[in-house]
Write an enzyme that holds these catalytic residues in place. Structure first.
Site, short mmCIF file in Angstrom:
data_model
loop_
_atom_site.label_atom_id
_atom_site.label_comp_id
_atom_site.label_asym_id
_atom_site.label_seq_id
_atom_site.Cartn_x
_atom_site.Cartn_y
_atom_site.Cartn_z
N GLU A 8 0.19 -0.96 5.88
CA GLU A 8 1.12 -0.39 6.68
C GLU A 8 1.15 1.18 6.61
O GLU A 8 1.14 1.53 7.78
CB GLU A 8 2.32 -0.80 6.09
CG GLU A 8 3.75 -0.59 6.99
CD GLU A 8 4.16 1.02 7.16
OE1 GLU A 8 4.89 1.47 7.94
OE2 GLU A 8 3.89 1.81 6.22
N ASP A 15 0.86 -1.12 0.09
CA ASP A 15 0.21 0.19 0.11
C ASP A 15 0.94 1.22 -0.03
O ASP A 15 1.95 1.19 0.28
CB ASP A 15 -0.92 -0.02 1.24
CG ASP A 15 -0.13 0.14 2.53
OD1 ASP A 15 0.63 -0.61 2.73
OD2 ASP A 15 -0.51 0.90 3.54
N1 BES Z 1 8.56 3.34 5.01
C1 BES Z 1 8.09 4.14 6.20
C2 BES Z 1 8.90 4.07 7.56
C3 BES Z 1 9.94 4.89 7.72
C4 BES Z 1 9.91 6.21 6.96
C5 BES Z 1 11.07 4.13 7.76
C6 BES Z 1 11.03 6.91 7.00
C7 BES Z 1 12.34 4.87 7.45
C8 BES Z 1 12.03 6.34 7.35
C9 BES Z 1 6.62 3.64 6.49
O1 BES Z 1 5.97 3.22 5.26
C10 BES Z 1 5.71 4.69 7.17
O2 BES Z 1 5.60 5.78 6.49
N2 BES Z 1 5.18 4.38 8.13
C11 BES Z 1 3.95 4.98 8.64
C12 BES Z 1 3.50 4.42 9.58
C13 BES Z 1 2.38 4.97 10.56
C14 BES Z 1 1.19 5.45 9.35
C15 BES Z 1 1.82 4.13 11.51
C16 BES Z 1 4.68 6.48 9.19
O3 BES Z 1 5.89 6.25 9.84
O4 BES Z 1 4.12 7.63 9.15
ZN ZN Z 2 5.31 5.00 4.24
#
Ligand code: BES
Ligand code: ZN
Length: 455
Positions: free
Chosen positions: A154, A89
């Protein structure tokens, strides 16, 4: 065995890219209901692809919301099993007009693939799929056992995974989890993430009058919810950049002096950071370095704020309602649910008594620190060394990956956060991109990792 796979992977680069382009062309935005069929399409695309490259039991499992894609290869008797997690997603694309090329019409420009999801997380996940394919097409087998778990929620906090994990414990049994959904320090300096922040995401709605009012006939004599919301938001931070919510920092675990020293040694260039973010100077909590603010300190940000008249021209109105979306990034040992309560209590305390405020939590994610001492970590370090030519450093990340804590708590699995992105990939922003040399090196790293895990 890995040599043939490496040669195969290198020869196939054009095809790998074409297939990734297909995958990122699907607008699988999990938070927008109108994209439900695209979510299904992306899940189905993956199932078909995983089957085609020779994986078994490939299936899209329905959940309360979006399907979980699963596939396996379990022919390496006595060898460890790695659960490779990724997410298909993506985040919404707005503002669309700021994209140089359409978010779902991928374009390659100067070694980067531009598209929503290119780095976060289709491209990174696809690297492992291509590594597995390289083995299956050459040796007809893998050095170890592999299970793929690719979810579609996710970006909205993985709400269905808790139930999915508790009802599929046997299916998901493994020795370690491997996740590529983060970035490395630079194309020549790989890094492994050992800390992730958690999240409490809140929406609040302020109501004043029970209907919109003429700002001349009523202005000055009735409470304005937009003014009230602005006053609330202004009180969420202290002058020194810290979060003002009572009790917010109570459970924050302080890094040990050794960890602090290690974080201070990480290569970090403030000028480049500012340039990348497009800001003249950094901002944040006094007394902490930027690396600490991003990885080891909790924060609060307004993500959106609306209400009243926002069209062209002027309309003289006192709106009935005003709203804001607020995210709080959390660190161990803060509890996302407790933080939601503290937020609500604090807002109730500071809100002007002339308006009513409704606070609703949208999603939660637990903060995580992974165990760096597990034996599998050595293989990950060595794998990076072989493909990137440098030993990885360990970093704490500001973003969140909710599954990490769920894997540990529900399945007892430690995670290895083996990222292939770069910090300027523009995740969640217009012009998201994936550095293609990292895609190909990611495939190599995954090939090495599997071979190094073999006993
Ligand atoms: N890939 C990201 C997490 C991430 C962001 C890792 C920057 C390393 C650097 C992941 O897809 C993400 O965006 N997660 C969300 C989760 C939230 C909605 C609970 C986030 O961090 O906003
Ligand atoms: Zn993300």
């Amino acid at each position: 065995m890995s040599k043939d796979a490496l040669i195969f992977a290198e020869r196939e680069r054009e095809k790998q890219l074409q297939q990734l382009v297909e995958l990122v062309s699907i607008p699988s935005i999990s938070t927008l209901p109108e994209h439900k069929s695209d979510i299904e399409k992306a899940a189905q695309w993956l199932v078909t692809h995983l089957q085609t490259i020779g994986l078994q039991n490939a299936k899209a499992y329905p959940t309360e919301k979006h399907p979980v894609v699963y596939a396996e290869w379990l022919g390496a008797l006595g060898q460890p099993t790695v659960l490779i997690y990724g997410h298909y997603d993506v985040q919404p694309v707005d503002p669309l007009e700021l994209w140089k090329s359409h978010p779902f019409k991928p374009e390659v420009r100067e070694n980067y693939l531009y598209a929503r999801g290119s780095s976060d997380d289709k491209g990174q996940t696809f690297a492992h799929i291509k590594a597995v394919e390289a083995y299956l097409k050459t040796a007809k087998r893998l050095p170890i056992n592999v299970k793929f778990l690719i979810e579609g929620e996710e970006e909205i906090g993985s709400p269905s995974l808790t139930n999915f994990f508790s009802s599929h414990k046997e299916l998901l049994k493994a020795d370690v989890a491997l996740i590529s959904d983060s970035h490395i320090l630079s194309p020549t300096q790989p890094s492994i993430v050992y800390g992730l922040r958690g999240m409490t995401y809140i929406e609040m709605e302020v109501t004043g009058p029970d209907h919109d009012l003429h700002s001349g006939s009523y202005g000055g004599a009735v409470p304005n919810p937009l003014n009230a919301l602005a006053a609330i938001v202004a009180k969420l931070h202290n002058e020194d950049g810290s979060v003002a919510i009572t009790g917010f920092y109570d459970r924050v675990r302080k890094p040990s002096p050794e960890e602090q020293a290690e974080l201070a040694r990480l290569p970090f260039n403030e000028k480049e950071f500012c340039k990348e973010a497009g800001i003249p100077a950094p901002w944040g909590e006094k007394g902490f370095s930027i690396v600490e603010r991003l990885g080891a300190r909790p924060t609060l940000d307004v993500n959106g704020i609306w209400g009243g008249f926002i069209g062209a021209g002027a309309k003289t109105v006192i709106p009935s309602k005003a709203s804001a979306k607020v995210s709080m990034r959390l660190v161990p040992d803060q509890d996302p649910h407790e933080i939601a309560k503290l937020f609500q209590q604090y807002v109730e305390k500071i809100a002007p008594k002339t308006v009513s405020v409704k606070v609703r939590a949208i999603h939660f994610a637990e903060p995580a620190i992974v165990d760096r001492k597990i034996p599998y970590m050595k293989a990950a370090t060595q794998a990076y060394k072989e493909s990137f030519g440098a030993e990885p450093l360990f970093t704490r990340e500001g973003g969140s990956i909710p599954v990490v804590t769920l894997l540990k708590k529900q399945l007892g699995l430690d995670s290895i956060l083996m990222g292939f992105g770069l910090s300027d990939d523009r995740l969640h922003s217009p012009n998201e991109r994936f550095y293609l040399p990292n895609f190909y090196k990611g495939i190599q790293t995954s090939i090495h990792f599997m071979s190094l895990l073999k006993k």
